[in-house]
Enzyme design. Structure first.
Site, mmCIF file in Angstrom:
data_model
loop_
_atom_site.group_PDB
_atom_site.id
_atom_site.type_symbol
_atom_site.label_atom_id
_atom_site.label_comp_id
_atom_site.label_asym_id
_atom_site.label_seq_id
_atom_site.Cartn_x
_atom_site.Cartn_y
_atom_site.Cartn_z
ATOM 1 N N GLY A 247 -39.493 -2.649 -96.055
ATOM 2 C CA GLY A 247 -39.759 -1.257 -96.417
ATOM 3 C C GLY A 247 -40.196 -0.327 -95.314
ATOM 4 O O GLY A 247 -40.274 0.884 -95.537
ATOM 5 N N PRO A 285 -37.946 -7.388 -93.597
ATOM 6 C CA PRO A 285 -37.532 -6.064 -93.133
ATOM 7 C C PRO A 285 -36.013 -5.912 -93.107
ATOM 8 O O PRO A 285 -35.293 -6.844 -92.743
ATOM 9 C CB PRO A 285 -38.104 -5.987 -91.716
ATOM 10 C CG PRO A 285 -38.234 -7.405 -91.268
ATOM 11 C CD PRO A 285 -38.379 -8.262 -92.497
ATOM 12 N N CYS A 355 -12.679 13.972 -102.154
ATOM 13 C CA CYS A 355 -12.604 15.032 -103.151
ATOM 14 C C CYS A 355 -13.807 15.014 -104.079
ATOM 15 O O CYS A 355 -13.712 14.636 -105.251
ATOM 16 C CB CYS A 355 -11.301 14.904 -103.937
ATOM 17 S SG CYS A 355 -9.905 14.990 -102.826
ATOM 18 N N TYR A 383 -27.777 0.584 -94.507
ATOM 19 C CA TYR A 383 -27.342 1.163 -95.780
ATOM 20 C C TYR A 383 -26.201 2.162 -95.596
ATOM 21 O O TYR A 383 -26.146 3.186 -96.277
ATOM 22 C CB TYR A 383 -28.538 1.789 -96.528
ATOM 23 C CG TYR A 383 -29.646 0.771 -96.768
ATOM 24 C CD1 TYR A 383 -29.453 -0.263 -97.686
ATOM 25 C CD2 TYR A 383 -30.840 0.800 -96.055
ATOM 26 C CE1 TYR A 383 -30.430 -1.227 -97.884
ATOM 27 C CE2 TYR A 383 -31.824 -0.161 -96.244
ATOM 28 C CZ TYR A 383 -31.624 -1.170 -97.161
ATOM 29 O OH TYR A 383 -32.589 -2.120 -97.355
#
Ligand SMILES: *Cc1c(COP(=O)(O)O)cnc(C)c1O
Length: 427
Positions: A247, A285, A355, A383
């Site tokens: 985190g 982590p 789109c 991510y």
């Protein structure tokens, strides 16, 4: 010529007016491999890891990289070779760990929805610990392990109910989250776990959220978890390890998260003060190991001036870089070749070709660019690729891992045929 380091990105810097990844010129990588292109710095990953290793020097600790942040095999290899274990959230991730040369016994398996098949797969591989997230999951895991004449090593994820002060979608340690077992229920659930034949209780864990930039939520969570450790051990259930999750945040836009070693200096002081300094420690982590070790190179396709907004349309999109669309996240955007001093800038909405109006990469960015020039989207190591999709039948980007003066292609660009492999036409 002194390199101009970008804040928060010590391994990406301008030499003259050219952006470099370690000792490789970014524009040459774009030329060789095309765009959009993810470029990772191995040194940046290892230096982020080193901060944790310094923090844990002399302790009995295991760093398990939370691989959902970036699960590309070449990235996993860097961490496996550096001695890391892995925090996984699916059977697919376990297969990736093994394919990258990671050790099963250093794997911990998190997640609220493990299937029986995934449990069997992980037990067969011999993983180190299941981080169990509910009572119902304990029962199923015990049943599955018993049927294999095994005992599953378990830790229960407890929910310390502290506010990590981050985006609601990446806050996981509050009462109304789907994750973990409530603090009040933890002792009862531990007693239940200890009574089940197919389980062996080995630890306790928590994970309170992501992109945490403050030390206080960690210190509060540690206090809450240690209260539980005391109560659980008083009930005669030994806990061999404490896992404090992941985190820790990174600098995307002038955030100032604590360095991992500084954070852990404070946490270890608390652990020692409360008499738990000898316990085995685990951490998970993700973002803080890879987030600022990656950038995404993209080419400007069109500039589209408008009455209200000017658009800078680039060849990377929400399928490559989903964080702005998902979390209104900020990524710095910089040119691969800096414009001459005094060049006129225009304020752009930087958007992709998908789109969807949600397909934006950055709002209100002052850039001096022309079509055909290239940009780098910073802090794209975590991510991004691992959350990428084929929406609009866009093949996933290529990835290169830079190590000094060498660039290794660790993922080839996906072709359209790759994206529909496995599909079938009707007879
Ligand atoms: C996602 C996740 C992590 C890693 O979080 P980061 O914010 O990337 O460090 C660690 N543990 C668990 C259980 C997770 O789900």
């Amino acid at each position: 010529m002194t390199p101009m380091t970008l804040p928060g990105h010590p391994h990406f810097s301008y030499r003259g007016n050219e952006l470099f990844a370690e000792d490789m010129r970014a524009s040459e990588l774009a030329q060789a491999h095309g765009t959009p292109l993810f470029v990772y710095s191995k040194a940046a990953m290892l230096s982020a890891l080193a901060a944790y290793q310094r923090g844990f020097a002399g302790r009995h600790a295991q760093i398990c990289y939370a691989m959902k942040a970036n699960s590309s095999l070449g990235v996993l290899q860097v961490f496996a070779r550096a001695g890391c274990g892995f925090d996984i959230v699916s059977g697919g991730e376990l297969e990736r760990v093994l394919a990258a040369g990671g050790e099963a016994r250093k794997v911990i398996f998190s997640g609220v929805g493990k299937t029986r098949a995934e449990m069997r797969q992980a037990l067969t591989a011999g993983i180190g610990c299941f981080n169990v997230e509910s009572e119902a999951e304990l029962d199923v895991l015990s049943e599955v392990a018993s049927s294999m004449q095994l005992r599953a090593p378990v830790s229960i994820r407890v929910n310390p109910n502290v506010d990590p002060k981050t985006h609601p979608y990446i806050s996981t340690g509050l009462k109304d989250n789907k994750f973990g077992v409530a603090h009040e229920d933890a002792l009862r659930v531990y007693r239940h776990a200890a009574s089940l034949k197919g389980l062996e209780v080995v630890g306790i864990d928590c994970h309170i959220g992501s992109q945490i930039t403050d030390t206080t939520p960690y210190l509060d969570a540690m206090d809450r978890v240690l209260d539980l450790v005391a109560a659980i051990e008083a009930a005669g259930i030994a806990l061999a390890h404490i896992d404090f999750g992941g985190g820790l945040g990174i600098n995307y836009n002038n955030e100032t998260p604590p360095e991992a070693d500084v954070l852990w200096q404070q946490l270890l002081a608390k652990l020692d003060a409360r008499g738990y300094g000898d316990k085995k420690l685990m951490i998970e982590p993700g973002r803080s190991l890879v987030g600022n070790a990656g950038i995404c190179l993209t080419e400007v396709l069109y500039l589209k001036p408008g009455e209200q907004k000017n658009f800078c349309i680039v060849d990377a999109a929400m399928n490559d870089l989903p964080r702005p669309a998902m979390y209104q996240a900020f990524h710095a955007i910089v040119p691969l070749t800096q414009a001459a001093a005094g060049a006129v800038t225009t304020t752009y909405e930087v958007v992709g070709p998908v789109c969807e109006s949600g397909d934006w990469i950055g709002h209100d960015r002052a850039l001096a660019v022309a079509a055909g020039e290239q940009l780098a989207v910073m802090s794209a190591g975590a991510y991004c690729m691992s959350m990428s999709s084929n929406y609009n039948t866009r093949g996933r980007a290529a990835e290169v891992l830079v190590d000094g003066q060498t660039a290794h292609l660790i993922r080839a660009r996906e072709t359209a045929a790759d994206t529909f492999r496995g599909e079938a036409l009707l007879p």
